[in-house]
Motif scaffolding. Structure first.
Motif, PDB file in Angstrom:
ATOM      1  N   LEU A 233       0.843  -1.202   0.000  1.00  0.00           N
ATOM      2  CA  LEU A 233       0.000   0.000   0.000  1.00  0.00           C
ATOM      3  C   LEU A 233       0.874   1.246   0.000  1.00  0.00           C
ATOM      4  CD1 LEU A 233      -2.900  -0.346   2.587  1.00  0.00           C
ATOM      5  CD2 LEU A 233      -3.039  -0.183   0.116  1.00  0.00           C
ATOM      6  N   ARG A 236       2.271   2.075  -3.261  1.00  0.00           N
ATOM      7  CA  ARG A 236       1.279   2.691  -4.154  1.00  0.00           C
ATOM      8  C   ARG A 236       1.065   4.160  -3.795  1.00  0.00           C
ATOM      9  NH1 ARG A 236      -3.157  -2.197  -5.156  1.00  0.00           N
ATOM     10  NH2 ARG A 236      -1.543  -3.696  -5.659  1.00  0.00           N
ATOM     11  N   TYR A 237       0.965   4.449  -2.491  1.00  0.00           N
ATOM     12  CA  TYR A 237       0.755   5.842  -2.090  1.00  0.00           C
ATOM     13  C   TYR A 237       1.961   6.676  -2.483  1.00  0.00           C
ATOM     14  CZ  TYR A 237      -2.878   3.715   0.799  1.00  0.00           C
ATOM     15  OH  TYR A 237      -3.947   2.999   1.221  1.00  0.00           O
ATOM     16  N   GLN A 240       1.976   7.559  -6.018  1.00  0.00           N
ATOM     17  CA  GLN A 240       0.982   8.606  -6.256  1.00  0.00           C
ATOM     18  C   GLN A 240       1.565   9.980  -5.901  1.00  0.00           C
ATOM     19  OE1 GLN A 240      -2.342   8.629  -3.629  1.00  0.00           O
ATOM     20  NE2 GLN A 240      -3.791   9.180  -5.234  1.00  0.00           N
TER      21      GLN A 240
END
Lengths: 887, 177
Positions: A233, A236-237, A240
């Motif tokens: 996670l 992914r953050y 971003q």
């Protein structure tokens, strides 16, 4: 006769695999469910009955409303039992039944009791069930317990509360957002999955706050996240955050890259892979950044686990599209994957190799592929065919061996989609590689000699009609075409007649022979075939003398229809027979944006034969209907263009407003789509006050308020402006939403009588030059460009200043002009130093415009552009230059 | 891209492609016939592959499907096309191993149907509404087995199954330590 036979078969099957649910029947099980009402509950028996009910539901059986209610009430009785196993089944059953709001009340108290129980399992499950079935009102009552549960010692309870929070955030965001302190604490949990769930929830709570996400990521990437899932996670953050901050950093290292690279050395494979994939997907990734990621993916290629090999080869395949050089190191490992048991992996390996291979390795690869093609399914073959097509476009010198390969596989067995992919590829190669034309056309001719698909036959005949007459020896195709008239069904025969006529019209030397053939078709037993033959004979002058065929006859017979067929179809449907005849010029020419799925397909080349794909019903149409139904706007004439909605508010504000700009010849109408997101409010008399002081050429002429805007049901209000006719006026408009707000009682849904006037500031809106440009594609840019001629061509050069890369510059210009990119030229290969982009469109006043953009990077990131415009009107060509010069 | 890893469905089919237990977490298949069509397509596509030693993987429409077979049971986990394949494989392995523990090694269709309650609870413990709850097979099995008895009930009232379950629970607990 067949009946007993089938039965016997069934019997034998049943003996072979006995099932405890054999002969199970809904009615009987529902009867059995009465044991739930016994005063002396037998937990084991009750569990069995629930299992049977769940089995029925799982097999796709449905309960009627009455049955479901009955079962639900009976199940609620089981809360009396203290048997843990049974309680567990009860929880699952309630979730499956998803009771209605008034039924939920019955179990609420039992579940709330379980939620505060000492047994961890009860607490965890009761939370999950209650949050699944509850609505907002109950949530406030149990909020306190949920907050406690989030920080519960027991990880199962904490996870249950956090996951429920993630689900509830969709429906009740304002409540869940109040838990962020507890969630923050749970992120620090020692239990791996609690950390994962807490991180997911915390990020979702803060996702609209870029600064907070930034802070979250920078604090966590420094610390240690224990759970591999949570680490994924975080990756992914992080990517971003990198994506969003990319525009600000001019030089130096990419923030957080070190973190991603560090994750490549994590012990969990899922984290390593996630990080490698994230690196390959970075915007404008450099080869230095890419290298460590490629290295770990290369190791995965020789893993014993198919899943790892697949994941690695799929990612490398994507990288090969943009950075073929970076992947060449893996070629040896990749080649050994061609014989992989898993055909998905083998296909991905092949297509990757085709992308990375150099000219000298093509022949060797083709040999390997030929062996491989016979034992894979059609869907994989299609992927390979598409890869070969792009390979051929890359190495035109190799067209002979690649074209041979295509024609060989064309002769083999295969389904329609596969054959179509091959034919499409050949067509594209013929178009783009002049040397391949003769052999390609002959391959197609041979194919239709023995083609079982009517669609493909007619498409090929049509294509032959266009390309055949332009070859050095058109006569050699006639035999193949005329054979179709003898041997095929009516549809193909009609197609063949048209093709023959095209040869006749284009090649004067062949005229007499063609006329003989066409006259024979006059005796065909199909109407369409005869009609076509008659039409062509008459228009081409087949009644005797051989005459030069006039340009306008050619245009009438074979000219292209520049109107999207869907639009034409809609207009014809709307046309009512009357004195006024149907006017083809009234059909809107706007090409609809293609569905997202199609855009996403990577590397899709322009369609070969099918022509423009048919999209969903046009939005232009619905707008047009909507606007013409409003009397104030009825005399504005024909709608030229409607823009895509532009958001005028941030996400998650009280009122969500977006605007659609409708452009008419002498007017502009703004359509404000408003949504009220506050359940306790009713808005009335909603208008938008527009200040056009920064848009001098515009004058407000009409405004249509929205009478009432209840909660969550969108409505529209309009404002219309007059502007000089036919002139592409631009300007800035500031907007203010004005309305009367009335309180609504949430329990009764009734609004109070008295309201208060209020205003709400919206963001500014601009009418730009691109609003006067319709995105209209042309199927063959080169042809269109040539036929437009250089009469009104305007060429100039521009410096675009420093840009990160070419792609950014190309996009900026495309958006500025609002034109349709042709032939996939909007895609810029990474790290290329120059690029040509082709655009087409229709400018206000129905003027076709073609643009050829040539970009080059000059020195340190300075982009220069040469802009060549051709159009049917001198003034328009100048106008395009003006847009670029001022943009 | 969907930021939180999500599972679209988990399927347990028999050797003819019939349902033993399935759970859908996504609206991609709104009706039962859509679900059945999906199951049939996935089953046919994977039927001939050998997924008995290592989990296998395939792309299907716009989904990634990981799968593993044992005896006459076929296990599938579906995710979106952008999902991390490793995560899907971890969920599959968790489900596969948990069922193995719960069925005490005899993993076949007959045993699975006879213990369908355990399988359904197992699904319930692995994924909640598409979000991964737990992937460690021992923990999942422990949570499911834990529920098979009431601590308060006297031992004499326990049936054979319950007694077995107690034993099993003790076993898993000791395994967990």
């Amino acid at each position: 006769m067949a009946q007993p036979l089938v039965k016997k078969d069934d019997d034998r099957d049943d003996e072979a695999d006995y099932s405890p649910f054999l002969g199970i029947e809904k009615g009987a099980v529902l009867q059995e469910a009465r044991v739930f009402n016994d005063p002396q509950l037998d937990p084991r028996r009750c569990s069995q009955v629930i299992t049977k009910l769940l089995y029925l539901l799982n097999q796709g059986e449905t309960f009627t409303k009455v049955e479901a209610t009955e079962v639900f009430f009976a199940v609620t009785k089981l809360f009396q039992s203290r048997d843990i196993g049974l309680r567990r089944m009860v929880y699952v059953m309630i979730k499956e039944l998803s009771p209605s709001a008034d039924e939920v009340i019955i179990v609420t108290s039992s579940l709330m009791k379980d939620m505060t129980s000492k047994t961890d399992m009860y607490r965890a499950n009761a939370i999950r069930v209650l949050c699944r079935i509850t609505d907002g009102t109950l949530l406030t009552q149990i909020e306190r317990y949920l907050k406690q549960a989030i920080v519960d010692k027991n990880p199962v309870v904490a996870s249950a509360a956090l996951v429920s929070g993630i689900h509830l955030l969709q429906t009740n965001p304002e409540i869940v957002k109040r838990w962020s302190n507890e969630v923050q604490e749970a992120v620090q949990s020692r239990a791996a999955l609690v950390q994962f769930h807490a991180l997911a929830l915390l990020h979702q709570i803060r996702q609209n706050d870029r600064l907070a996400v930034n802070k979250l990521v920078s604090s966590l990437t420094r610390g240690s996240v224990r759970s591999p899932l949570a680490q994924c996670l975080l990756i992914r953050y992080t990517s971003q955050v990198i994506r969003e901050s990319a525009n600000n950093t001019q030089t130096g290292d990419r923030p957080f890259y070190d973190f991603l690279e560090g994750c490549l050395r994590h012990k969990a494979e899922m984290v390593i892979f996630e990080a490698a994939r994230a690196i390959t997907e970075l915007n404008g990734v450099t080869s230095r950044e890419l290298t460590p990621a490629i290295t770990v993916l290369q190791l995965f290629l020789s893993s014993s686990k198919p899943v790892l090999r697949f994941a690695a080869v799929r990612t490398l395949n994507k990288v090969a599209m943009t950075h073929p050089m970076a992947v060449t190191n893996c070629n040896i490992d990749m080649e050994s994957l061609i014989s992989d048991q898993n055909r998905s992996i083998a296909t991905l390996a092949i297509t990757t190799l085709l992308k990375t291979g150099n000219e000298s390795s093509v022949d060797r690869l083709m040999k390997q592929i030929t062996n491989f093609m016979s034992d894979i399914a059609d869907e994989f073959k299609i992927v390979v065919v598409e890869a070969i097509r792009s390979l051929c476009l890359k190495f035109p010198l190799k067209h002979r061996s690649l074209m041979n390969f295509l024609s060989n596989i064309l002769r083999e067995e295969g389904g329609f989609e596969y054959k179509k992919a091959i034919v499409d590829s050949i067509v594209i190669l013929i178009r783009d590689i002049p040397e391949a034309k003769d052999s390609g056309l002959l391959h197609l001719c041979e194919f239709i000699e023995d083609c079982e698909f009517t669609y493909l036959s007619t498409q090929i005949l049509h294509f032959l009609g266009i390309e055949g007459p332009k070859t050095s020896d058109p006569s050699k195709y006639i035999r193949y075409i005329y054979n179709r008239v003898h041997l095929e069904n009516a549809t193909v025969r009609a197609g063949a007649v048209s093709t023959l006529a095209k040869f006749g019209a284009m090649v004067d030397a062949l005229k007499p022979r063609i006329f003989v053939l066409l006259r024979r078709c006059l005796f065909d037993n199909d109407d369409e075939v005869r009609d076509r033959a008659t039409l062509y004979l008459n228009t081409l002058g087949g009644n005797g003398a051989v005459v030069e065929t006039g340009e306008d006859v050619k245009e009438f017979l074979f000219g292209s229809l520049d109107i999207p067929l869907v639009n034409l179809e809609n207009s014809l449907k709307n046309y009512e027979p009357s004195e006024e005849s149907f006017d083809i010029n009234s059909v809107p020419k706007e090409v609809k944006t293609q569905p997202l799925a199609e855009k996403k397909a990577p590397g899709k080349k322009p369609t070969g034969l099918g022509g423009p794909p048919t999209g969903p019903p046009s939005t232009v149409d619905t707008y047009e209907k909507l606007l013409s139904s409003i009397p104030e706007f009825a005399n504005f004439g024909k709608l030229f263009k409607s823009s895509a909605p532009v958001e005028l508010t941030e996400a998650e504000t009280e009122y969500a407003v977006n605007v659609v700009k409708h452009i008419f010849d002498g007017h502009v109408v703004f359509q404000y789509n408003c949504t009220n997101t506050i359940p306790e409010q009713l808005l009335e008399n909603v208008t938008v006050i527009v200040d056009a002081s920064e848009a001098e050429e515009f004058a407000e002429v009409a405004s249509k308020p929205l009478r009432s805007l209840p909660y969550d049901s969108p409505g529209q209000t309009f404002v219309a402006f007059e502007k000089p006719e036919g002139v592409p006026a631009v300007g800035k408009f500031s907007n203010m939403l004005r309305f009367i707000v009335k309180e609504v009682d949430p329990s009764t849904g009734e609004a109070e009588d008295d309201g208060v006037e209020d205003e709400y500031q919206l963001e500014e809106l601009e009418v730009v030059a691109a609003d006067y440009m319709l995105k209209v594609g042309v199927s063959n840019f080169r042809n269109a460009w040539e036929s437009m001629g250089a009469d009104f061509e305007r060429v100039d050069e521009y410096g675009l200043g420093p840009r990160d890369n070419l792609a950014e510059a190309v996009n900026a210009v495309i958006n500025l002009l609002g034109m349709q990119p042709c032939e996939g030229t909007e895609v810029v290969p990474n790290s290329s130093r120059s690029h040509t982009c082709l655009l087409s469109g229709v400018y206000i006043g129905n003027v076709m415009v073609l643009v050829r953009l040539q970009f080059g990077i000059d020195g340190p990131k300075d982009v220069a552009m040469k802009l060549a415009v051709r159009s049917e009107d001198e003034a328009v060509s100048d106008a395009i230059h003006e847009i670029v010069a001022s943009g | 891209m969907e930021l939180c890893p999500s599972i679209k469905n988990i399927l347990l089919l028999d050797s003819e492609g019939k349902r033993i237990a399935v759970k859908y977490y996504s609206d991609d298949w709104p009706t039962n016939s859509a679900k059945e069509a999906y199951e049939k397509a996935v089953f046919t596509k994977t039927q001939k592959t050998n997924a008995r030693t290592e989990a296998e993987i395939t792309m299907f429409e716009n989904y990634i499907v990981v799968y593993k077979f044992v005896q006459d049971l076929h296990f599938f986990v579906t995710g979106g096309e952008n999902e991390n394949e490793m995560i899907l494989a971890t969920v599959l392995q968790g489900f596969f191993d948990a069922v193995g523990i719960l069925l005490r090694g005899t993993v076949d269709k007959k045993e699975a149907l006879e213990n369908l309650d355990l399988i359904l609870l197992c699904l319930d413990e692995i994924v909640d509404g598409g979000i991964i709850l737990e992937t460690d097979a021992n923990v999942v099995a422990g949570k499911v087995a834990n529920h098979s008895l009431d601590a308060g009930a006297p031992l004499s009232e326990q049936t054979i199954t319950q007694a077995l379950a107690t034993a099993r629970e003790h076993l898993t607990r000791s395994l967990l330590k």
